[in-house]
Design a protein around this motif. Structure first.
Motif, PDB file in Angstrom:
ATOM      1  N   LYS A 120      60.744   1.865  64.112  1.00 22.44           N
ATOM      2  CA  LYS A 120      60.473   0.692  63.152  1.00 22.44           C
ATOM      3  C   LYS A 120      61.416   0.872  62.365  1.00 22.44           C
ATOM      4  O   LYS A 120      62.052  -0.268  62.003  1.00 22.44           O
ATOM      5  CB  LYS A 120      58.993   1.460  62.557  1.00 22.44           C
ATOM      6  N   GLU A 121      61.867   2.257  62.022  1.00 25.89           N
ATOM      7  CA  GLU A 121      63.290   1.915  60.984  1.00 25.89           C
ATOM      8  C   GLU A 121      64.382   1.483  62.016  1.00 25.89           C
ATOM      9  O   GLU A 121      65.457   0.597  61.375  1.00 25.89           O
ATOM     10  CB  GLU A 121      63.464   3.367  60.781  1.00 25.89           C
ATOM     11  N   TRP A 122      64.534   1.632  63.031  1.00 23.53           N
ATOM     12  CA  TRP A 122      65.624   1.188  64.365  1.00 23.53           C
ATOM     13  C   TRP A 122      65.531  -0.453  64.043  1.00 23.53           C
ATOM     14  O   TRP A 122      66.572  -1.045  63.902  1.00 23.53           O
ATOM     15  CB  TRP A 122      65.464   1.721  65.318  1.00 23.53           C
ATOM     16  N   LEU A 123      64.293  -0.881  64.241  1.00 24.26           N
ATOM     17  CA  LEU A 123      64.240  -2.644  64.291  1.00 24.26           C
ATOM     18  C   LEU A 123      64.443  -2.864  62.928  1.00 24.26           C
ATOM     19  O   LEU A 123      65.161  -4.187  62.807  1.00 24.26           O
ATOM     20  CB  LEU A 123      62.677  -2.662  64.688  1.00 24.26           C
ATOM     21  N   THR A 124      63.994  -2.213  61.773  1.00 26.52           N
ATOM     22  CA  THR A 124      64.220  -2.797  60.406  1.00 26.52           C
ATOM     23  C   THR A 124      65.864  -2.811  60.267  1.00 26.52           C
ATOM     24  O   THR A 124      66.326  -3.893  59.758  1.00 26.52           O
ATOM     25  CB  THR A 124      63.689  -2.006  59.515  1.00 26.52           C
ATOM     26  N   GLU A 125      66.583  -1.709  60.649  1.00 29.02           N
ATOM     27  CA  GLU A 125      67.849  -1.836  60.427  1.00 29.02           C
ATOM     28  C   GLU A 125      68.429  -3.106  61.169  1.00 29.02           C
ATOM     29  O   GLU A 125      69.480  -3.624  60.529  1.00 29.02           O
ATOM     30  CB  GLU A 125      68.578  -0.757  60.954  1.00 29.02           C
ATOM     31  N   ILE A 126      67.979  -3.419  62.390  1.00 28.35           N
ATOM     32  CA  ILE A 126      68.926  -4.572  62.990  1.00 28.35           C
ATOM     33  C   ILE A 126      68.210  -5.764  62.329  1.00 28.35           C
ATOM     34  O   ILE A 126      69.007  -6.871  62.179  1.00 28.35           O
ATOM     35  CB  ILE A 126      68.156  -4.724  64.615  1.00 28.35           C
ATOM     36  N   ASN A 127      66.948  -5.891  61.995  1.00 28.11           N
ATOM     37  CA  ASN A 127      66.322  -7.040  61.281  1.00 28.11           C
ATOM     38  C   ASN A 127      67.125  -7.455  59.940  1.00 28.11           C
ATOM     39  O   ASN A 127      67.491  -8.671  59.879  1.00 28.11           O
ATOM     40  CB  ASN A 127      64.994  -6.753  60.695  1.00 28.11           C
ATOM     41  N   TYR A 128      67.775  -6.574  59.305  1.00 28.99           N
ATOM     42  CA  TYR A 128      68.268  -6.681  58.089  1.00 28.99           C
ATOM     43  C   TYR A 128      69.892  -6.785  58.253  1.00 28.99           C
ATOM     44  O   TYR A 128      70.588  -7.983  57.894  1.00 28.99           O
ATOM     45  CB  TYR A 128      68.136  -5.625  56.950  1.00 28.99           C
ATOM     46  N   LEU A 129      70.574  -5.984  58.767  1.00 33.46           N
ATOM     47  CA  LEU A 129      72.062  -5.893  58.886  1.00 33.46           C
ATOM     48  C   LEU A 129      72.479  -6.835  59.936  1.00 33.46           C
ATOM     49  O   LEU A 129      73.528  -7.095  60.210  1.00 33.46           O
ATOM     50  CB  LEU A 129      72.468  -4.475  59.411  1.00 33.46           C
ATOM     51  N   GLY A 130      71.507  -7.375  61.047  1.00 30.72           N
ATOM     52  CA  GLY A 130      72.015  -8.349  61.719  1.00 30.72           C
ATOM     53  C   GLY A 130      72.100  -9.746  61.319  1.00 30.72           C
ATOM     54  O   GLY A 130      72.733 -10.569  61.679  1.00 30.72           O
ATOM     55  N   LEU A 131      71.430  -9.874  60.221  1.00 30.13           N
ATOM     56  CA  LEU A 131      71.451 -11.073  59.394  1.00 30.13           C
ATOM     57  C   LEU A 131      72.189 -11.085  57.971  1.00 30.13           C
ATOM     58  O   LEU A 131      72.722 -12.270  57.649  1.00 30.13           O
ATOM     59  CB  LEU A 131      70.073 -11.609  59.161  1.00 30.13           C
ATOM     60  N   LEU A 132      72.126 -10.131  57.288  1.00 25.98           N
ATOM     61  CA  LEU A 132      73.011  -9.964  56.129  1.00 25.98           C
ATOM     62  C   LEU A 132      74.379  -9.458  56.088  1.00 25.98           C
ATOM     63  O   LEU A 132      74.616  -8.569  56.763  1.00 25.98           O
ATOM     64  CB  LEU A 132      72.074  -9.059  54.938  1.00 25.98           C
ATOM     65  N   HIS A 133      75.115 -10.126  55.658  1.00 23.48           N
ATOM     66  CA  HIS A 133      76.768  -9.968  55.614  1.00 23.48           C
ATOM     67  C   HIS A 133      77.283  -9.841  54.282  1.00 23.48           C
ATOM     68  O   HIS A 133      77.241 -10.833  53.563  1.00 23.48           O
ATOM     69  CB  HIS A 133      77.383 -10.618  56.738  1.00 23.48           C
ATOM     70  N   HIS A 134      77.938  -8.750  53.963  1.00 23.08           N
ATOM     71  CA  HIS A 134      78.455  -8.787  52.513  1.00 23.08           C
ATOM     72  C   HIS A 134      79.680  -7.381  52.806  1.00 23.08           C
ATOM     73  O   HIS A 134      79.351  -6.698  53.264  1.00 23.08           O
ATOM     74  CB  HIS A 134      77.422  -8.529  51.423  1.00 23.08           C
ATOM     75  N   PRO A 135      80.643  -7.916  51.673  1.00 19.41           N
ATOM     76  CA  PRO A 135      81.738  -6.619  51.867  1.00 19.41           C
ATOM     77  C   PRO A 135      81.157  -5.408  51.500  1.00 19.41           C
ATOM     78  O   PRO A 135      81.803  -4.472  51.640  1.00 19.41           O
ATOM     79  CB  PRO A 135      82.788  -7.213  50.871  1.00 19.41           C
ATOM     80  N   ASN A 136      80.367  -5.224  50.554  1.00 20.17           N
ATOM     81  CA  ASN A 136      79.713  -3.945  50.234  1.00 20.17           C
ATOM     82  C   ASN A 136      78.334  -3.063  50.955  1.00 20.17           C
ATOM     83  O   ASN A 136      77.317  -2.625  50.416  1.00 20.17           O
ATOM     84  CB  ASN A 136      79.293  -4.007  48.601  1.00 20.17           C
ATOM     85  N   LEU A 137      77.914  -4.193  51.996  1.00 18.89           N
ATOM     86  CA  LEU A 137      77.265  -3.381  53.064  1.00 18.89           C
ATOM     87  C   LEU A 137      77.719  -3.279  54.351  1.00 18.89           C
ATOM     88  O   LEU A 137      78.780  -3.605  54.866  1.00 18.89           O
ATOM     89  CB  LEU A 137      76.171  -4.602  53.500  1.00 18.89           C
ATOM     90  N   VAL A 138      77.436  -1.923  55.038  1.00 15.05           N
ATOM     91  CA  VAL A 138      78.031  -1.439  56.101  1.00 15.05           C
ATOM     92  C   VAL A 138      77.915  -2.460  57.304  1.00 15.05           C
ATOM     93  O   VAL A 138      76.852  -3.175  57.310  1.00 15.05           O
ATOM     94  CB  VAL A 138      77.670  -0.264  56.394  1.00 15.05           C
ATOM     95  N   LYS A 139      78.835  -2.523  58.046  1.00 12.35           N
ATOM     96  CA  LYS A 139      78.541  -3.596  59.357  1.00 12.35           C
ATOM     97  C   LYS A 139      78.100  -2.973  60.441  1.00 12.35           C
ATOM     98  O   LYS A 139      78.447  -1.913  60.904  1.00 12.35           O
ATOM     99  CB  LYS A 139      80.053  -4.164  59.566  1.00 12.35           C
ATOM    100  N   LEU A 140      77.094  -3.692  60.891  1.00 18.37           N
ATOM    101  CA  LEU A 140      76.297  -3.153  62.188  1.00 18.37           C
ATOM    102  C   LEU A 140      76.778  -3.963  63.124  1.00 18.37           C
ATOM    103  O   LEU A 140      76.888  -5.253  63.240  1.00 18.37           O
ATOM    104  CB  LEU A 140      74.827  -3.379  61.984  1.00 18.37           C
ATOM    105  N   ILE A 141      77.433  -3.184  64.213  1.00 17.56           N
ATOM    106  CA  ILE A 141      77.977  -3.818  65.503  1.00 17.56           C
ATOM    107  C   ILE A 141      77.171  -4.343  66.607  1.00 17.56           C
ATOM    108  O   ILE A 141      77.175  -5.449  66.991  1.00 17.56           O
ATOM    109  CB  ILE A 141      79.285  -3.093  65.877  1.00 17.56           C
TER     110      ILE A 141
END
Length: 399
Positions: A120-141
Motif C-alpha cells: 500500500k505504501e509502495w503504491l501511495t509513493e507512486i501515486n504522489y511522486l509520480g504526479l507531483l513535481h517540485h524542487p523540494n520533493l525528492v524525484k522518483l524515477i
C-alpha cells in the motif's frame, strides 16, 4: 556516499497529557486506531490506473539487480521497516544498468516480501511522486513490479538525511552550520507549502528529519510519501483516518482523535525546527531525567533572552545573533501550539524563514559572558555525548 536511512524514534507515552491510550506499533508508524473515513477528496484509482498515469520508468527486476550489483551488501545504504535501500547506477538516457561509478547514481528501495503494509505504501509513493513535481520533493524515477517483487527507484541524495547531520556523530556527517540549518528548514517548508497548495492538496503526515534529504549543495527535499493523504487544505476541515506516523512528531490532536489537517504537518515542522535549533532528538531516553522530552524541557527557555542559549546546539556557537535565535525559537513555539488554529499556516512559516535567512548573521560578536556560557554547556555536552543518541532500529527512506 549519502545514507538514506535513519533511526526511528520509539516512545512509550504521549507528548501531552491525555493525548491517546492507543497501542503503538514497534516500528513507530502505525498508532493503531481505526476511525471512520470522513472524506476522500480525490476519486480512488486502481493500481493499474496509478501505474499507467505516473509517467515513471518501469524497470525490470534484472535491470535493478545489475544496477545494484545483485543487491550486494556493500551497496546497502540502509535498512528499515519497508526494506533495504541500495545504491546503484543506470545510464541516464536509456535507464539501463551501468557500471559502478558511471552514469546516473540511483537509490533503489526494495520492499520486504513479507511486508503486509508495504504494498500500500509502495503504491501511495507512486501515486504522489509520480504526479507531483517540485524542487523540494525528492524525484522518483521509476518502479519495478515483477511477481512478488516491488521496488522504487529514486534520485540519489549525496549528503543523506538531515537526521544524520543532526544526530549521528561521525567524520562523514558533519554538524550543519546555523546558515545551512536555516536553509534546510526553508527548503523543507517550501516543499510542504507545495504539498498544502491548492494544486496538490496533500497532507504529508510524516515530516521528520529522516525524511528530509540533502543533495551535494545542501538543497533539501522531502521524501517517503507512503503515509501521505489527500485532504482539505483549510484548517477547519479534517480527515478522520487510521492514525499513523512517527511518535514524537505527530500532532497531539491527531493522536487523540484522528483529526488530520494541514496544521498537523505544521506541528511536525515545529518539532523538526526545535531539533535543528537544539541538536537534540524530540524523544531521547538517554538524556538526564527531565530532558527526555525535548518539547517539555525546552519550552520554558525558548522565550527568554537569558536562557535561550541553554537550548541552542553548542556546535553552532557564535554563528547566529540573539535576535535570530529568539525569532527561530518563537516560530517553533507557534508551530507547536496545542490548539491547531493557533499554529501558522505553511506560507507564514516560509515567510518567517525567508526573513531569517535574509537577516545579517554577524553573531560572532556576542560578548565574553555568552562565550563563557556556551563553553560551560559544551563541556557538559561532551561528557554526555558517548551515551547520547544511540542508533535504534532503522526506518525506510530514500536517498
Amino acid at each position: 556516499m549519502g545514507s538514506c536511512f535513519s533511526a526511528r524514534i520509539k516512545a512509550e507515552s504521549p507528548l501531552h497529557t491525555g493525548a491517546t491510550s492507543r497501542k503503538i506499533s514497534t516500528d513507530g508508524r502505525d498508532l493503531s486506531c481505526r476511525l471512520s473515513s470522513a472524506s476522500v477528496p480525490r476519486s480512488p484509482r486502481s493500481e493499474s490506473e496509478i501505474l499507467e498515469s505516473s509517467n515513471l520508468k518501469s524497470f525490470s527486476l534484472n535491470d535493478l539487480r545489475t544496477a545494484t550489483r545483485n543487491f550486494r551488501p556493500d551497496s546497502v545504504l540502509g535498512e528499515g521497516g519497508f526494506g533495504c535501500v541500495f545504491k546503484g547506477w543506470i545510464d541516464e538516457h536509456s535507464f539501463k544498468a551501468a557500471k559502478p561509478g558511471t552514469g546516473l547514481v540511483i537509490a533503489v528501495k526494495r520492499l520486504h516480501q513479507e511486508s503486509l503494509q508495504g504494498h500500500k505504501e509502495w503504491l501511495t509513493e507512486i501515486n504522489y511522486l509520480g504526479l507531483l513535481h517540485h524542487p523540494n520533493l525528492v524525484k522518483l524515477i521509476g518502479y519495478c513490479l515483477e511477481d512478488e517483487h516491488r521496488l522504487l527507484v529514486y534520485e540519489f541524495m549525496t549528503r543523506g538525511s538531515l537526521e544524520n547531520h543532526l544526530f549521528r556523530r561521525s567524520l562523514y556527517f558533519q554538524p550543519l552550520s546555523w546558515n545551512l540549518r536555516m536553509k534546510v528548514a526553508l527548503d523543507a517548508a517550501k516543499g510542504l507549502a507545495y504539498l498544502h497548495s491548492p494544486e496538490a492538496k496533500v497532507i504529508y503526515r510524516d515530516f521528520k528529519p529522516s525524511n528530509i534529504l540533502l543533495d551535494s549543495n545542501y538543497n533539501a527535499k522531502l521524501s517517503d510519501f507512503g503515509l501521505a493523504k489527500d485532504g482539505p487544505t483549510d484548517g477547519k476541515s479534517y480527515v478522520s483516518t487510521r492514525v499513523m506516523g512517527t511518535y514524537g512528531y505527530a500532532a497531539p490532536e491527531y493522536m487523540a482523535t484522528g483529526h488530520l489537517t494541514t496544521k498537523s504537518d505544521i506541528y511536525s515542522l515545529g518539532v523538526v525546527l526545535l531539533e535543528m535549533l537544539s541538536g537534540r532528538r524530540v524523544i531521547d531516553k538517554n538524556r538526564p531525567p527531565g530532558e527526555h522530552n525535548l518539547i517539555e524541557w525546552a519550552k520554558p527557555y525558548l522565550a527568554s533572552k537569558r536562557r535561550i542559549f541553554q537550548v541552542m546546539d553548542v556546535r553552532i556557537e557564535g554563528q547566529y545573533s540573539l535576535s535570530e535565535a529568539l525569532r527561530a525559537a518563537t516560530l517553533a513555539v507557534k508551530c507547536l501550539a496545542i490548539e491547531p488554529k493557533s499554529r501558522p499556516n505553511v506560507d507564514e512559516v516560509v515567510k518567517a524563514l525567508e526573513q531569517l535567512r535574509g537577516s545579517d548573521s554577524g553573531s560572532a560578536k556576542n560578548g565574553a559572558n555568552r562565550k563563557h556560557h556556551h563553553k560551560t554547556r559544551a563541556n557538559e555536552a561532551s561528557r554526555r555525548e558517548t551515551a547520547s543518541h544511540p542508533q535504534s532500529s532503522a526506518s525506510p527512506m530514500v536517498a
